[in-house]
Design a protein around this motif. Structure first.
Motif, PDB file in Angstrom:
ATOM      1  N   ALA A   1      21.956  59.905  46.765  1.00  0.00           N
ATOM      2  CA  ALA A   1      22.732  61.137  46.922  1.00  0.00           C
ATOM      3  C   ALA A   1      24.034  61.063  46.125  1.00  0.00           C
ATOM      4  O   ALA A   1      24.420  62.026  45.453  1.00  0.00           O
ATOM      5  N   VAL A   2      24.688  59.895  46.180  1.00  0.00           N
ATOM      6  CA  VAL A   2      25.947  59.747  45.440  1.00  0.00           C
ATOM      7  C   VAL A   2      25.686  59.839  43.931  1.00  0.00           C
ATOM      8  O   VAL A   2      26.395  60.546  43.204  1.00  0.00           O
TER       9      VAL A   2
ATOM     10  N   VAL B   1      26.250  51.060  52.818  1.00  0.00           N
ATOM     11  CA  VAL B   1      25.490  52.238  52.400  1.00  0.00           C
ATOM     12  C   VAL B   1      24.014  51.904  52.378  1.00  0.00           C
ATOM     13  O   VAL B   1      23.630  50.757  52.241  1.00  0.00           O
TER      14      VAL B   1
ATOM     15  N   GLY C   1      24.220  49.006  43.928  1.00  0.00           N
ATOM     16  CA  GLY C   1      24.871  49.589  45.104  1.00  0.00           C
ATOM     17  C   GLY C   1      24.573  48.777  46.350  1.00  0.00           C
ATOM     18  O   GLY C   1      25.471  48.416  47.117  1.00  0.00           O
TER      19      GLY C   1
ATOM     20  N   ALA D   1      21.455  57.032  50.491  1.00  0.00           N
ATOM     21  CA  ALA D   1      22.830  57.474  50.299  1.00  0.00           C
ATOM     22  C   ALA D   1      23.255  57.239  48.854  1.00  0.00           C
ATOM     23  O   ALA D   1      23.956  58.055  48.254  1.00  0.00           O
ATOM     24  N   ILE D   2      22.799  56.112  48.293  1.00  0.00           N
ATOM     25  CA  ILE D   2      23.142  55.831  46.901  1.00  0.00           C
ATOM     26  C   ILE D   2      22.517  56.878  45.985  1.00  0.00           C
ATOM     27  O   ILE D   2      23.149  57.373  45.046  1.00  0.00           O
TER      28      ILE D   2
ATOM     29  N   ILE E   1      25.222  63.478  42.995  1.00  0.00           N
ATOM     30  CA  ILE E   1      26.446  64.274  42.923  1.00  0.00           C
ATOM     31  C   ILE E   1      27.265  63.871  41.695  1.00  0.00           C
ATOM     32  O   ILE E   1      27.707  64.725  40.917  1.00  0.00           O
ATOM     33  N   ALA E   2      27.405  62.537  41.493  1.00  0.00           N
ATOM     34  CA  ALA E   2      28.227  62.075  40.374  1.00  0.00           C
ATOM     35  C   ALA E   2      27.655  62.560  39.042  1.00  0.00           C
ATOM     36  O   ALA E   2      28.394  63.043  38.184  1.00  0.00           O
TER      37      ALA E   2
END
Ligand SMILES: Nc1ncnc2c1ncn2[C@@H]1O[C@H](COP(=O)(O)OP(=O)(O)OP(=O)(O)O)[C@@H](O)[C@H]1O
Ligand SMILES: [Mg+2]
Lengths: 288, 376, 234
Positions: free
Chosen positions: A269-270, A262, A254, A266-267, A273-274
């Motif tokens: 967090a992504v 980013v 990332g 933040a990575i 969620i994913a």
């Protein structure tokens, strides 16, 4: 080549995250507490390890003292903070844990200084390991190796020794485990001790890599730790390990590929969620 | 919690000194706690040393100088609170910002509106001085540093392929903007461009990219607490490309990067070879207070006091408008950071730009750089 | 073996069981019967140390164990087959048994494990299976086996037949009959009253937290009207 480099750094960090956050998984499994203060044990281990290493000239001595300091502090946090508030709603221990983290970070500022500590004779400085066209930082190998060995020891203990099995039984049903003679309190201390020791080792390794420990170094794992235990399936050790690897690699790629837009957390967090969209109960719970 | 307490103490002590109305009061804000606390400490102690020297020599206009110190924690919101307090107290005749771009930008318009002379000692964002005619700079603009670095790489180092790694904040982006604005005319090209957040210390992905880029020169713009780990991780990966940097002129950078720091070039810093005759005594005073972690920050903090004191003397009055006019007409002033030739009409400094290089664990002077100025 | 003297217990200050006087004779199988919510599970779990005592005493082999912590139970010789099995679901069959024998020395535990496997050959076949994936009957076998691993003198069983087909209940009862030959004392809570009456030596009937009737199985069977009024026909 570039992608191999990214993969190596991702795997090394994934292993490190696994080691650093295992304590969160262990504590969550037993007590259902989000033990944020764990991040401070990572920092404590790093500070004590570097300080003793600088003073004694021996990395091994530094590492041992760091582990002892973190283990004592981890058990004290359980005894003095968590034990009396276990029956409270979950946000009470969570807030207490945050308070401990802030308190300890300020303590580090006062004791070790705002600018932190550097390693005086760092054995991993500019040390790299070359195979053909590849060149890997030795510290990456040490990080990944240290994490894999310590996690393997923990996994072996948990799966093949009767104390380890009793520990897992306690995670599953604490009241009933007690009825078969498992001392639940001792199991808790063991979990805090093992998790804190792993965090201390991880802290020392990161300190060697950056050649720097700061009062807030533990923030590296505080938010990520939460993502990892959720991804891993709340309290599940294998799940947490896989989640750590996934996160380490996701971060590495990332930042490498979209780093201008980013940041690391933040990575995380992504990825969180994913993954939860695919495995709503986390990676570790996907099977059952 | 600690932060709160320190801030409160600063507020209280500030209130206490306002009760001595005969003194000349200079306000100052710096990140005394938080992520940049080491820098804040470097600035505060240097400022105190500079003012102590002035008072020991009889003060300004026959009056003692009092310093009011506020902790902005490196945050804009804090700086706004502080600026409002200083303005409503209406005691300070001039305010110095020894802080980062975010808090300085946030406070500048409040001081401008109150017509209170304001010197941004450290912060390098171009918009700060554009706020108005009461806001002055104390050090080089980030864009000038970045652009001059591009010129230096082309003309002095005679290289063209550059990878650039900058911190993701106002300072980093102004370095990047200056570099990009200047590089075309110099035949310099970027082969890699990376940024990192303030909290970042792990640079595995950046290092992987730098290895792939295989540039002639790596340009790093950031602070010692990132530059130290970054430079050691680059060297630990076996990358031997020359490194030039902005913002790393702190002793703490050498302490962290150790042998990896050797040969790193530092833009706009004289370092340990500063030619000011008062410099050795200044360093000794810093050392006595264990404040040598970021000497560059200390130098420019001292410089802001030099500029302010010079203007107040020439104004011959504590009238803020007269002091502002005196600031604008500053000429050939020797400071701890060099010689300030004059101010531009935009209140930016005109000053030569030294280069230093890390040698045997010290910052050694390594000549001067050609200055690049952005198109007006 | 086990005696409850004027014993009361409950949750958060509310009594679930009040002034209970029961004697469970050594070597006997005593049934504890009663309608839903009568306090049977509460009584057993109080003996295991999980329900707060509110008065009276629990005596085990003449010693007062009312306030001893749960962790002591297996050492002094009490084991439980809890309501709904409550296996350690993430652990394998064998690991469940290992936890069951945790208070024994390693060698003794290993010998006991072989005993359990010979009692329930089904478990031996599935020793490496995760216990959460066993069938209901296998789970009950494992819950009994796990309790027997501690070599208890007193075995408390809560709802042996719950959710099991009659044939599986037979298997379990037959196993219990075998282990009783070694002098094991059993307290059995059952919904299937006729089944319980057929194997019990002595019976206590609870309703609303109180003992409303007790006697030998034969006596209780003779008083069918009163008994059925409390328990209902099964
Ligand atoms: N954990 C608990 N907290 C509060 N009250 C409880 C708890 N467990 C049981 N009770 C209450 O105690 C009383 C007795 O319940 P208990 O489970 O002992 O009955 P039981 O005879 O085992 O019933 P069943 O045949 O349905 O299993 C009930 O009124 C029940 O609501
Ligand atoms: Mg029940």
């Amino acid at each position: 080549m570039y992608y191999v480099d990214l993969l190596i750094s991702g795997v090394a960090f994934g292993c490190l995250y696994a080691m650093a956050t295992m304590g969160l998984t262990l504590v969550y499994g037993l007590l259902r507490i989000l033990h944020i203060a764990h991040a401070a044990l990572f920092t404590l281990g790093a500070f004590v390890g570097v300080w003793v290493f600088n003073a004694s000239g021996s990395l091994i001595v530094g590492l041992i003292v760091a582990i002892l300091a973190a283990v004592v502090m981890g058990c004290l946090i359980y005894r003095l903070i968590y034990e009396s508030i276990l029956s409270q709603p979950p946000y009470v221990p969570l807030l207490a844990s945050l308070g401990v983290l802030i308190f300890l970070q300020d303590g580090f500022r006062i004791v070790f200084g705002e600018e932190g500590l550097t390693v005086r004779h760092n054995p991993f400085y500019m040390a790299n390991f070359t195979i053909g066209a590849f060149s890997i930082n030795v510290i990456y190998i040490v990080m990944a190796g240290g994490a894999l060995i310590s996690m393997a020891v923990l996994a072996f203990f948990a799966n093949y020794s009767r104390h380890g099995i009793a520990w897992r039984a306690t995670v599953s049903r604490p009241l009933l485990a007690a009825n078969f003679g498992v001392n639940v309190i001792q199991v808790r201390y063991a979990a805090f001790a093992a998790g804190s020791a792993l965090a201390a080792i991880a802290g020392v390794l990161v300190a060697l890599m950056n050649n720097l420990v700061e009062p807030h170094s533990g923030e590296l794992i505080s938010y990520k730790g939460l993502a990892i235990i959720v991804l891993g399936g709340l309290g599940n050790m294998q799940g947490a390990f896989i989640a750590s690897l996934v996160l380490g690699i996701a971060e590495s790629f990332g930042i490498g590929l979209a780093g201008r837009y980013v940041d690391r957390d933040a990575i995380a967090a992504v990825a969180l969620i994913a993954t939860l969209m695919i495995f709503p109960n986390g990676i570790g719970r996907a099977r059952t | 919690m600690m932060r709160r307490i320190v801030f409160l103490t600063a507020m209280l002590s500030a209130c206490a000194v306002t009760s001595a109305p005969a003194d000349i009061i200079i306000g100052m804000h710096a990140p005394l706690t938080g992520f940049a606390a080491v820098d804040g400490k470097s600035a505060r102690i240097a400022t105190e040393i500079a003012i102590g020297k002035i008072n020991a020599a009889g003060g300004l206009l026959g009056q003692k100088v009092q310093l009011q110190v506020f902790d902005d924690q490196g945050q804009g919101a804090q700086a706004v609170t502080i600026a409002n307090k200083i303005v409503s107290d209406n005691a300070a005749i001039l305010v110095i910002a020894d802080s980062y771009s975010e808090p300085t930008r946030a406070a500048a318009s409040i001081f401008q509106a109150a017509k209170m002379p304001y010197i941004s000692a450290v912060a390098s964002h171009p918009d700060i001085t554009k706020v108005g005619n009461y806001v002055f700079r104390g050090s080089q603009l980030g864009e000038v540093q970045g652009g001059s670095t591009a010129v230096h790489i082309a003309k002095a180092l005679k290289k063209s392929k550059v990878s650039i790694v900058t911190v993701d904040n106002d300072y980093g982006s102004s370095l990047l903007n200056g570099f990009k604005a200047a590089m075309g005319a110099q035949g310099v090209t970027l082969v890699g461009e990376y940024s990192f957040t303030m909290a970042e210390r792990q640079f595995g992905s950046v290092v992987a990219g730098l290895r792939r880029d295989n540039a002639d020169v790596i340009y790093i713009g950031g602070y010692w607490f990132q530059g130290g780990p970054l430079v050691s991780q680059i060297r630990a990966a076996g990358i031997t490309t020359p490194i030039i940097s902005s913002g790393l002129a702190a002793q703490q950078f050498i302490k962290i990067a150790g042998p990896a720091a050797e040969g790193v070039m530092i833009v706009d810093a004289t370092g340990d070879d500063n030619a000011n005759p008062e410099y050795p005594a200044f360093r000794a005073a810093l050392r006595a207070q264990e404040a040598e972690a970021n000497v560059f920050f200390s130098e420019i903090a001292h410089t802001a006091v030099d500029i302010a004191a010079n203007a107040i003397r020439r104004a011959g009055s504590t009238d803020r408008e007269k002091i502002r006019d005196a600031l604008a007409s500053t000429k050939d002033l020797r400071t701890m950071y060099g010689t300030l030739a004059s101010y531009t009409s935009g209140r930016e400094i005109i000053q030569r730009m030294p280069l230093s290089i890390v040698k045997d664990g010290k910052f050694a002077a390594s000549g001067e750089m050609e200055i690049w100025l952005p198109a007006p | 073996m086990l005696e409850l003297q004027d014993f009361s217990c409950g949750y958060g200050g509310t009594a679930a069981v009040e002034s209970l006087n029961c004697t469970f004779a050594a070597g006997a199988l005593t049934a504890l019967l009663g309608p839903n919510g009568a306090g049977k599970t509460s009584t057993l779990m109080a003996v295991m140390g999980h329900v707060a005592p509110m008065g009276g005493r629990i005596l085990f082999e003449g010693r007062d164990i009312t306030n001893r912590p749960p962790v002591d139970r297996s050492k002094i010789g009490i084991a439980v087959v809890p309501e709904g099995r409550q296996l350690f679901g993430d652990l394998t069959v064998e690991e469940n048994l290992i936890v069951g024998g945790y208070s024994l020395p390693v060698a003794a535990a290993r010998a006991e494990q072989e005993q359990v496997y010979s009692l329930f050959p089904r478990l031996a076949e599935r020793r490496a299976q995760i216990s959460g994936s066993l069938s209901g009957g296998e789970q009950q076998m494992l819950a009994i086996g796990r309790a027997l691993m501690a070599k208890p003198k007193l075995l408390l069983i809560d709802e042996l037949s719950l959710g099991l087909m009659p044939k599986m209940v037979d298997v379990c009862i037959e196993a219990l009959t075998r282990v009783r030959q070694n002098g094991l004392t059993i307290v059995l809570v059952e919904q299937n009253t006729s089944r319980a009456l057929s194997i019990a030596d002595h019976v206590y009937v609870l309703a609303s937290g109180r003992c409303v009737m007790h006697g030998s199985s034969a006596e209780v069977k003779d008083n069918t009207e009163i008994f059925e009024a409390y328990v209902g026909i099964h």
